[in-house]
Write a protein that holds these residues in place. Structure first.
Motif, mmCIF file in Angstrom:
data_model
loop_
_atom_site.group_PDB
_atom_site.id
_atom_site.type_symbol
_atom_site.label_atom_id
_atom_site.label_comp_id
_atom_site.label_asym_id
_atom_site.label_seq_id
_atom_site.Cartn_x
_atom_site.Cartn_y
_atom_site.Cartn_z
ATOM 1 N N SER A 8 0.835 -1.199 0.000
ATOM 2 C CA SER A 8 0.000 0.000 0.000
ATOM 3 C C SER A 8 0.870 1.248 0.000
ATOM 4 C CB SER A 8 -0.954 0.014 1.198
ATOM 5 O OG SER A 8 -0.268 0.089 2.420
ATOM 6 N N PHE A 9 0.394 2.247 -0.735
ATOM 7 C CA PHE A 9 1.114 3.510 -0.899
ATOM 8 C C PHE A 9 0.123 4.639 -0.628
ATOM 9 C CE2 PHE A 9 2.889 0.256 -3.573
ATOM 10 C CZ PHE A 9 4.267 0.392 -3.453
ATOM 11 N N HIS A 10 0.604 5.706 -0.039
ATOM 12 C CA HIS A 10 -0.306 6.806 0.274
ATOM 13 C C HIS A 10 0.387 8.146 0.110
ATOM 14 C CE1 HIS A 10 -3.571 9.022 2.101
ATOM 15 N NE2 HIS A 10 -2.713 9.588 2.933
ATOM 16 N N ILE A 11 -0.369 9.098 -0.432
ATOM 17 C CA ILE A 11 0.086 10.487 -0.513
ATOM 18 C C ILE A 11 -1.002 11.361 0.104
ATOM 19 C CG2 ILE A 11 0.721 12.412 -2.011
ATOM 20 C CD1 ILE A 11 1.678 10.377 -4.069
ATOM 21 N N GLY A 12 -0.629 12.125 1.104
ATOM 22 C CA GLY A 12 -1.557 13.048 1.738
ATOM 23 C C GLY A 12 -1.258 14.490 1.334
ATOM 24 N N ILE A 13 -2.310 15.226 1.061
ATOM 25 C CA ILE A 13 -2.179 16.640 0.681
ATOM 26 C C ILE A 13 -3.016 17.463 1.654
ATOM 27 C CG2 ILE A 13 -2.624 18.353 -1.134
ATOM 28 C CD1 ILE A 13 -2.378 15.987 -3.143
ATOM 29 N N THR A 59 -2.266 22.624 -2.973
ATOM 30 C CA THR A 59 -2.680 23.185 -4.264
ATOM 31 C C THR A 59 -3.160 22.093 -5.216
ATOM 32 O OG1 THR A 59 -0.475 22.961 -5.255
ATOM 33 C CG2 THR A 59 -0.934 24.990 -4.006
ATOM 34 N N GLN A 60 -3.883 22.531 -6.236
ATOM 35 C CA GLN A 60 -4.316 21.606 -7.286
ATOM 36 C C GLN A 60 -3.110 20.949 -7.954
ATOM 37 O OE1 GLN A 60 -7.331 20.614 -8.136
ATOM 38 N NE2 GLN A 60 -6.906 19.545 -10.055
ATOM 39 N N GLN A 61 -2.030 21.717 -8.112
ATOM 40 C CA GLN A 61 -0.830 21.154 -8.743
ATOM 41 C C GLN A 61 -0.244 20.026 -7.898
ATOM 42 O OE1 GLN A 61 0.231 21.937 -11.908
ATOM 43 N NE2 GLN A 61 1.436 20.071 -11.546
ATOM 44 N N GLU A 62 -0.312 20.150 -6.586
ATOM 45 C CA GLU A 62 0.167 19.070 -5.715
ATOM 46 C C GLU A 62 -0.656 17.809 -5.933
ATOM 47 O OE1 GLU A 62 1.550 20.118 -1.515
ATOM 48 O OE2 GLU A 62 0.359 21.879 -2.060
ATOM 49 N N LEU A 63 -1.948 17.983 -6.125
ATOM 50 C CA LEU A 63 -2.815 16.837 -6.396
ATOM 51 C C LEU A 63 -2.460 16.197 -7.737
ATOM 52 C CD1 LEU A 63 -5.222 14.982 -5.930
ATOM 53 C CD2 LEU A 63 -6.740 16.833 -6.698
ATOM 54 N N LEU A 64 -2.253 17.022 -8.754
ATOM 55 C CA LEU A 64 -1.886 16.491 -10.073
ATOM 56 C C LEU A 64 -0.516 15.808 -10.028
ATOM 57 C CD1 LEU A 64 -3.042 19.441 -12.386
ATOM 58 C CD2 LEU A 64 -4.302 17.374 -11.762
ATOM 59 N N PHE A 117 -10.243 22.380 -4.992
ATOM 60 C CA PHE A 117 -9.595 21.322 -5.753
ATOM 61 C C PHE A 117 -10.565 20.803 -6.819
ATOM 62 C CE2 PHE A 117 -7.280 21.381 -1.798
ATOM 63 C CZ PHE A 117 -5.967 21.129 -2.171
ATOM 64 N N ASP A 118 -10.031 20.503 -7.982
ATOM 65 C CA ASP A 118 -10.839 19.998 -9.093
ATOM 66 C C ASP A 118 -10.624 18.493 -9.209
ATOM 67 O OD1 ASP A 118 -11.955 19.295 -11.580
ATOM 68 O OD2 ASP A 118 -11.590 21.292 -12.399
ATOM 69 N N PHE A 119 -11.582 17.738 -8.674
ATOM 70 C CA PHE A 119 -11.476 16.278 -8.675
ATOM 71 C C PHE A 119 -11.469 15.730 -10.097
ATOM 72 C CE2 PHE A 119 -13.595 12.113 -8.845
ATOM 73 C CZ PHE A 119 -12.757 11.365 -8.029
ATOM 74 N N ASN A 120 -12.337 16.249 -10.960
ATOM 75 C CA ASN A 120 -12.455 15.703 -12.314
ATOM 76 C C ASN A 120 -11.168 15.867 -13.123
ATOM 77 O OD1 ASN A 120 -15.044 14.816 -11.898
ATOM 78 N ND2 ASN A 120 -16.031 16.558 -12.887
ATOM 79 N N LYS A 121 -10.500 17.019 -12.982
ATOM 80 C CA LYS A 121 -9.248 17.214 -13.712
ATOM 81 C C LYS A 121 -8.184 16.232 -13.249
ATOM 82 C CE LYS A 121 -9.487 21.959 -15.411
ATOM 83 N NZ LYS A 121 -8.848 23.298 -15.432
ATOM 84 N N ALA A 122 -8.140 15.987 -11.946
ATOM 85 C CA ALA A 122 -7.180 15.017 -11.413
ATOM 86 C C ALA A 122 -7.545 13.610 -11.873
ATOM 87 C CB ALA A 122 -7.151 15.091 -9.895
ATOM 88 N N LEU A 123 -8.835 13.316 -11.885
ATOM 89 C CA LEU A 123 -9.309 11.993 -12.326
ATOM 90 C C LEU A 123 -8.905 11.728 -13.771
ATOM 91 C CD1 LEU A 123 -11.111 9.471 -11.743
ATOM 92 C CD2 LEU A 123 -13.039 10.823 -12.596
ATOM 93 N N GLU A 124 -9.038 12.737 -14.611
ATOM 94 C CA GLU A 124 -8.695 12.585 -16.025
ATOM 95 C C GLU A 124 -7.221 12.288 -16.236
ATOM 96 O OE1 GLU A 124 -10.051 16.112 -17.972
ATOM 97 O OE2 GLU A 124 -12.167 15.713 -17.523
ATOM 98 N N LEU A 125 -6.376 12.705 -15.277
ATOM 99 C CA LEU A 125 -4.940 12.488 -15.403
ATOM 100 C C LEU A 125 -4.524 11.066 -15.011
ATOM 101 C CD1 LEU A 125 -2.245 13.950 -16.078
ATOM 102 C CD2 LEU A 125 -2.091 14.558 -13.642
ATOM 103 N N ILE A 126 -5.398 10.360 -14.290
ATOM 104 C CA ILE A 126 -5.073 8.986 -13.888
ATOM 105 C C ILE A 126 -4.898 8.105 -15.117
ATOM 106 C CG2 ILE A 126 -5.996 6.905 -12.775
ATOM 107 C CD1 ILE A 126 -7.360 8.680 -10.729
ATOM 108 N N ASP A 127 -3.858 7.284 -15.117
ATOM 109 C CA ASP A 127 -3.680 6.283 -16.166
ATOM 110 C C ASP A 127 -4.868 5.321 -16.092
ATOM 111 O OD1 ASP A 127 -2.982 4.119 -17.744
ATOM 112 O OD2 ASP A 127 -0.950 3.933 -16.951
#
Length: 294
Positions: free
Chosen positions: A67-72, A77-82, A107-117
């Motif tokens: 398991s891996f985790h990143i907390g923001i 910022t949105q850039q940290e999420l991306l 934070f824009d969840f959808n923009k981050a979601l779109e970046l997921i492989d």
């Protein structure tokens, strides 16, 4: 005291067998040199989200999954999420990951979601994977809808040709579930009506439904007077009063329903199990053709 005539649709036995299946395949993957990995990204410090993420990592440990985790932080910022999404995309040890939703304002969840492989989309919510769902092609299925399908199958509840009412049209549950239940496939092929905030008389539709699935997160929204005798009623939406979990379906609905999910241990356990099934399936695909799962 309520006259509890309905049979309970407990999700725990389903979760148990799915997770045992996952545990077995995790070990088989290890024999091929692949150590399955799940990643989580959490923005902020919402107590419910923190609890959900903690539970996911505890389950990883019990299954033998890395398991891996990143907390923001809230003031991140949105850039940290991306950047967190990009980090997991590039990490070969992370086979599937998710962004815990909801995220704080700003934070824009959808923009981050779109970046997921899409090949690492453990929640099955990336637009590419939702498109595959529409086309009935193989891919990760959103976890709560997948769990509801498992419940219907486990309890041998045939809904073919039956009238299903889904209350809520959100992208994580109502919309994908309406597609799944209307498809010409096993444990589906139903007549599906999706209700939303623009519908003034919800009971007009629910009273004729053979199956009611609520997915709006409003405590006790579905009441006995909205349900016909013998109907199948599932609560996919939840909310919290402090530490007390409150389902969309009032417990008194058990007086009239034929089948009902319990307040605790209904759709929730199957949702978690489907997340790990998705993760395992993504790991299998990423390690082909060198995996030996026979």
């Amino acid at each position: 005291m309520l006259n509890m005539s309905a049979k309970f649709l407990s999700g725990q036995p389903i979760a148990d067998y799915v997770l045992e299946e996952v545990r077995r395949d995790v070990e088989l993957l290890k024999q091929s040199g692949i150590n399955s990995g799940l990643g989580t990204i959490l923005v902020g410090n919402d107590s419910a989200s923190l609890s959900y993420v903690k539970k996911k990592h505890e389950t990883c440990k019990s299954l033998g999954i890395q398991s891996f985790h990143i907390g923001i932080p809230n003031n991140g910022t949105q850039q940290e999420l991306l950047d967190a999404v990009s980090e997991f995309n590039q990490n070969p040890n992370v086979h599937g990951f998710l962004i815990q939703n909801p995220v704080p304002k700003g934070f824009d969840f959808n923009k981050a979601l779109e970046l997921i492989d899409p090949a690492k989309d453990a929640d099955g919510l990336h637009p590419y994977n939702l498109g595959k769902l529409v086309l009935q092609e193989d891919g990760p299925i959103p976890c709560t809808p997948a769990g509801i399908l498992e419940i219907l199958e486990y309890y041998n509840l045939d809904i073919q040709g039956k009238e299903v009412v889904i209350i809520g049209r959100g992208t994580t549950l109502g919309r994908p579930l309406s597609l799944l239940l209307s498809m010409k496939r096993k444990n589906a092929n139903a007549v599906v009506t999706v209700l939303h905030s623009g519908v003034s008389d919800v009971a007009k539709f629910t009273l004729r439904a053979d199956v009611i699935i609520s997915a709006i997160g409003v405590p006790s929204f579905v009441k006995p007077e909205m349900v016909k005798s013998g109907a199948i009623v599932l609560s996919g939406g939840i909310s919290w009063d402090g530490k007390k979990l409150l389902p969309d379906v009032d417990e008194s609905v058990a007086e009239v329903a034929g089948w009902i999910t319990p307040r605790i241990g209904g759709v929730g356990p199957t949702t978690v199990a489907m997340l790990f099934r998705n993760t395992l399936n993504l790991a299998k695909k990423q390690c082909l053709p060198k995996c030996n799962l026979n």
